[in-house]
Design an enzyme around this catalytic site. Structure first.
Site, mmCIF file in Angstrom:
data_model
loop_
_atom_site.group_PDB
_atom_site.id
_atom_site.type_symbol
_atom_site.label_atom_id
_atom_site.label_comp_id
_atom_site.label_asym_id
_atom_site.label_seq_id
_atom_site.Cartn_x
_atom_site.Cartn_y
_atom_site.Cartn_z
ATOM 1 N N LEU A 159 0.758 -1.187 -0.041
ATOM 2 C CA LEU A 159 -0.056 0.015 -0.081
ATOM 3 C C LEU A 159 0.983 1.122 0.150
ATOM 4 O O LEU A 159 1.894 1.459 0.766
ATOM 5 C CB LEU A 159 -0.949 0.018 1.143
ATOM 6 C CG LEU A 159 -1.844 1.015 1.412
ATOM 7 C CD1 LEU A 159 -2.881 0.964 0.390
ATOM 8 C CD2 LEU A 159 -2.436 1.147 2.864
ATOM 9 N N HIS A 160 0.433 2.199 -0.945
ATOM 10 C CA HIS A 160 1.392 3.266 -0.929
ATOM 11 C C HIS A 160 0.457 4.530 -1.242
ATOM 12 O O HIS A 160 -0.195 4.632 -2.097
ATOM 13 C CB HIS A 160 2.346 3.311 -1.876
ATOM 14 C CG HIS A 160 2.400 2.931 -3.052
ATOM 15 N ND1 HIS A 160 1.865 1.673 -3.395
ATOM 16 C CD2 HIS A 160 2.228 3.645 -4.482
ATOM 17 C CE1 HIS A 160 1.630 1.255 -4.638
ATOM 18 N NE2 HIS A 160 1.885 2.554 -5.438
ATOM 19 N N LEU A 161 0.634 5.570 -0.587
ATOM 20 C CA LEU A 161 -0.133 6.969 -0.741
ATOM 21 C C LEU A 161 0.762 7.914 -1.642
ATOM 22 O O LEU A 161 1.916 8.157 -1.211
ATOM 23 C CB LEU A 161 -0.459 7.548 0.555
ATOM 24 C CG LEU A 161 -1.262 8.965 0.540
ATOM 25 C CD1 LEU A 161 -2.512 9.105 -0.065
ATOM 26 C CD2 LEU A 161 -1.311 9.551 2.043
#
Length: 316
Positions: free
Chosen positions: A233-235
């Site tokens: 997961l990466h923003l």
């Protein structure tokens, strides 16, 4: 590789998820990884960036992991097929877990015959020394975000829950990725129990914007790709100038300027209300939309035309 009598026989086994190849020397001819002999009936792990020599250091090879997909989000075909950019689009190219319609590909590259632009490791001897390129990308970036986030050289912020790294191929003047230390493959794995983490990631993204020297003159967005092209997961925290040579394709542009880019606050609200993130099954079609300026909505025919158009907005 095997000789007629099996003297140079090797057994290679690729673990695409972990990003290494197990090399076992079956024959008697010496085999080495970064000039360290493997030894008969012994095995070692070879990672991208290391050089495998077969038969008395005569035949050097490197390994490269990539991905193949009919609907690859970020030009996976381009990454695999082009010599110049094996790791395009944020280097989102490996360590993929549970992503449908994607197959892993392992390439062993003969450094003597097909890759004159490869730089050898410091310990190896090669006629190609001094050139730049692929080999640098094959280090930590080709192994995906999970290894990159552990590298102090690319970390720009970290706390007990998250780490921030610069995007390797930024699509704007400022482009960071906020990642959780916990192993969460994508938004599909997010549940209501991750709500606090998502809020923290958003707050860290805001902190990056506040410390940015250009915060007064640039707009920023925080969000996630509907269908990420690498696991963990990466923003994305990205400035809205989109002034970057790494922005090269319609897919790059549309992934940040259409509904394919899910606003962080909307994702948080969705998890709060529904307990999960739902993504339109046709989200990948958004990447095929015509090029439109994200500010004035004017339609442009090509990326160069779009980039020239964007300059008009910078001066306002």
């Amino acid at each position: 590789h095997a000789s007629a009598r099996g003297e140079g026989f090797l057994l290679l086994k690729a673990d695409c998820n972990k990003g290494y190849v197990t090399v076992k020397q079956i024959g008697v001819n010496p085999t080495s990884v970064d000039l360290v002999d493997v030894g008969k009936d012994e095995e070692v792990k070879m990672r991208p960036g290391q050089v495998l020599h077969i038969v008395n250091k005569l035949y050097p090879f490197v390994v490269q992991f990539g991905e193949e997909s009919e609907e690859s989000v970020m030009e996976a075909e381009e990454k695999i097929q082009t010599e110049k950019r094996p790791c395009e689009d944020s280097c989102e190219n490996d360590d993929i877990e549970n992503v449908p319609k994607k197959a892993k590909k392992m390439e062993v590259v003969d450094t003597q015959s097909s890759s004159a632009d490869l730089r050898p490791s410091k310990s190896s001897v090669s006629p190609h020394e001094g050139t730049t390129s692929r080999k640098e990308h094959l280090g930590h970036w080709s192994q995906g975000l999970k290894s990159s986030m552990q590298d102090p050289k690319v970390q720009v912020y970290k706390d007990e829950k998250t780490v921030v790294i610069k995007d390797k191929y930024p699509k704007a003047r400022y482009h960071w990725l906020v990642l959780p230390w916990d192993s969460i493959s994508s938004l599909k794995s997010v549940t209501r129990e991750h709500l606090g983490l998502l809020e923290h990631m958003h707050a860290v993204g805001q902190k990056m914007i506040q410390q940015c020297p250009a915060k007064e003159s640039l707009e920023f967005r925080l969000g996630y790709h509907a269908i990420p092209s690498m696991s963990q997961l990466h923003l994305h925290v990205i400035s809205q100038d989109f002034d970057s040579p790494a922005l090269k394709t319609k897919k790059h542009w549309n992934s940040f300027t259409t509904e394919y880019f899910l606003n962080s606050e909307e994702v948080i609200e969705m998890v709060r209300s529904k307990g999960k993130v739902t993504v339109n099954d046709q989200a990948s079609e958004l990447l095929k939309l015509p090029l439109r300026c994200h500010l004035c909505k004017q339609q442009l025919s090509t990326i160069p035309q779009l980039k020239e158009h964007l300059k008009k907005h910078w001066t306002k």
